[in-house]
Design a protein around this motif. Structure first.
Motif, mmCIF file in Angstrom:
data_model
loop_
_atom_site.group_PDB
_atom_site.id
_atom_site.type_symbol
_atom_site.label_atom_id
_atom_site.label_comp_id
_atom_site.label_asym_id
_atom_site.label_seq_id
_atom_site.Cartn_x
_atom_site.Cartn_y
_atom_site.Cartn_z
ATOM 1 N N ILE A 161 0.873 -1.263 0.051
ATOM 2 C CA ILE A 161 0.061 -0.025 0.081
ATOM 3 C C ILE A 161 0.895 1.269 -0.095
ATOM 4 O O ILE A 161 1.620 1.330 1.091
ATOM 5 N N ASP A 162 0.960 1.928 -0.979
ATOM 6 C CA ASP A 162 1.722 3.263 -1.170
ATOM 7 C C ASP A 162 1.254 4.289 -0.881
ATOM 8 O O ASP A 162 1.674 5.274 -0.446
ATOM 9 N N CYS A 163 -0.322 4.424 -0.970
ATOM 10 C CA CYS A 163 -1.026 5.599 -0.514
ATOM 11 C C CYS A 163 -2.360 5.443 0.033
ATOM 12 O O CYS A 163 -2.979 4.539 -0.760
ATOM 13 N N LEU A 164 -2.796 6.056 0.878
ATOM 14 C CA LEU A 164 -4.009 5.860 1.606
ATOM 15 C C LEU A 164 -4.816 7.260 1.352
ATOM 16 O O LEU A 164 -4.132 8.298 2.044
ATOM 17 N N VAL A 165 -6.080 7.471 0.880
ATOM 18 C CA VAL A 165 -6.696 8.704 0.796
ATOM 19 C C VAL A 165 -7.854 8.315 1.439
ATOM 20 O O VAL A 165 -8.677 7.536 1.303
ATOM 21 N N GLY A 166 -8.226 9.333 2.246
ATOM 22 C CA GLY A 166 -9.651 9.440 2.957
ATOM 23 C C GLY A 166 -9.845 10.660 3.706
ATOM 24 O O GLY A 166 -9.471 11.495 3.877
ATOM 25 N N PRO A 167 -11.359 10.643 3.770
ATOM 26 C CA PRO A 167 -11.853 12.035 4.365
ATOM 27 C C PRO A 167 -11.657 12.078 5.723
ATOM 28 O O PRO A 167 -11.309 11.014 6.589
ATOM 29 N N VAL A 168 -11.708 13.318 6.279
ATOM 30 C CA VAL A 168 -11.164 13.660 7.822
ATOM 31 C C VAL A 168 -12.347 14.366 8.659
ATOM 32 O O VAL A 168 -12.572 15.319 7.912
ATOM 33 N N LEU A 184 4.026 -1.602 9.125
ATOM 34 C CA LEU A 184 4.355 -2.464 7.927
ATOM 35 C C LEU A 184 4.970 -1.850 6.466
ATOM 36 O O LEU A 184 6.147 -2.277 6.173
ATOM 37 N N HIS A 185 4.498 -0.757 6.431
ATOM 38 C CA HIS A 185 4.806 0.318 5.308
ATOM 39 C C HIS A 185 5.088 1.542 5.545
ATOM 40 O O HIS A 185 4.345 2.379 5.442
ATOM 41 N N PRO A 186 6.395 1.891 6.161
ATOM 42 C CA PRO A 186 6.580 3.164 6.574
ATOM 43 C C PRO A 186 6.404 4.260 5.591
ATOM 44 O O PRO A 186 6.284 5.547 5.773
ATOM 45 N N HIS A 187 6.731 3.870 4.443
ATOM 46 C CA HIS A 187 6.628 4.932 3.223
ATOM 47 C C HIS A 187 5.321 5.279 2.906
ATOM 48 O O HIS A 187 5.099 6.227 2.104
#
Length: 342
Positions: A161-168, A184-187
């Motif tokens: 998972i390189d990018c997570l997009v979501g409403p706040v 698991l995926h610090p980047h």
């Protein structure tokens, strides 16, 4: 042999992982707020904070209230929800049918608007009922903690998972999910989606027609250092994106999901080698008479003007102009971002 059936709230909280494009995936929820509602209430029952006669009381005008009502009904507990005029009739009828008492405040507070007024009323309700429990979605660390479930499902399904997009809104879903994914995926890049005149990322407080994201108060569960980039979407951008999500992918979602989809689609297109996941929090049934009604959209002026194809970069988070804007947050605190502007 008897099959192991889950209770309804446990079954409904699990998102569907759907591929929208070559490198874009959706975590599509029927009701995302069931995750923190179920986690918070179950823990409180288990450790004795909620007893047989305890009143559950919370402030909400959206889907967290519905999630609490569903869970309270399963637990057999009384529930009072302090809300405001923004709560729609469809949701109100569903809440009361589930047994919740909906207490609507009618006047905004001088500072903090309806949200401050709701918090003040909530304090009165709890004073009137000494044996009460408040889930405190804005400050309870069990809110972001509950999203370990979502992170685990995403990593198990997709691996990278390189990018997570979501409403706040409360900060729980994005801060919690990103935090666990990054173990698991610090980047992993985190892109938050807000709306104009929400104070969450530095805009001045003001009227917001787009519901389900944004805030008039800064919630304690919002960890600004999680975010690499922030986008602000207007009502027309979110509403048109919601319809596009339905027409292109047959996903019947609300405008909060539409706003997140618009940003995620743009991000995935501009980062073709990145595996991008977008959080789609709820279904569109509450919006059949508005977002899914062309006449309503036309009358309200949401179909006029050109639809932006990409965000306008902003160098000052206090600038609330524009239909779709973004800012390179850089995993900084709000104080650090504002200090850099002086």
């Amino acid at each position: 042999m008897t099959a192991p059936f889950a209770e309804v709230t446990a079954a409904e909280e699990i998102p569907k992982i759907i591929r929208l494009d070559r490198n874009l995936y959706a975590a599509s929820f029927s009701l995302m707020k069931l995750i923190p509602a179920r986690y918070i209430l179950r823990r409180a029952v288990d450790d004795g904070r909620i007893g047989p006669e305890t009143l559950i009381a919370e402030t909400t005008s959206g889907t967290f209230g519905l999630a609490l009502a569903m869970q309270a009904a399963q637990l057999g507990r009384r529930l009072v929800l302090v809300s405001d005029p923004a709560i729609d009739d469809r949701l109100y009828r569903r809440l009361t049918d589930l047994g919740a008492v909906v207490d609507r405040v009618r006047t905004k507070a001088a500072v903090g608007g309806y949200q401050r007024a709701r918090l003040d009323r909530l304090a009165e309700v709890r004073t009137e009922h000494p044996d009460s429990f408040c889930p405190e979605q804005y400050s309870n660390p069990d809110n972001p903690r509950s999203y370990a479930l979502v992170a685990e499902l995403l990593v198990e399904a997709l691996g990278q998972i390189d990018c997570l997009v979501g409403p706040v809104g409360s900060g729980g879903s994005m801060c919690g999910t990103v935090g666990f994914v990054r173990s698991l995926h610090p980047h992993c890049t985190a892109v938050g989606v807000d709306t104009q005149r929400s104070v969450l990322f530095g805009h001045p407080d003001g009227h917001r027609g787009l519901r389900g994201l944004g805030n008039s108060l800064l919630p304690a569960n919002l960890n600004h250092r999680v975010f690499d980039q922030v986008h602000w979407c207007s009502e027309p951008v979110a509403y048109r994106a919601t319809r596009e999500l339905h027409q292109r992918h047959s996903l019947f979602k609300g405008p909060t999901s539409g706003a997140a989809y618009r940003v995620a689609h743009w991000w995935a297109r501009n980062n073709p080698d990145a595996v991008t996941v977008v959080m789609l929090p709820d279904d569109g049934y509450r919006y059949q008479d508005t977002v899914y009604d062309d006449r309503w959209l036309q009358t309200a002026g949401h179909l006029s003007g050109r639809q932006p194809v990409e965000p306008e970069p902003r160098h000052d988070v206090r600038d609330a102009s524009g239909e779709w804007t973004n800012f390179a947050w850089g995993r900084r605190s709000l104080d650090d971002v504002l200090a850099a502007l002086r």
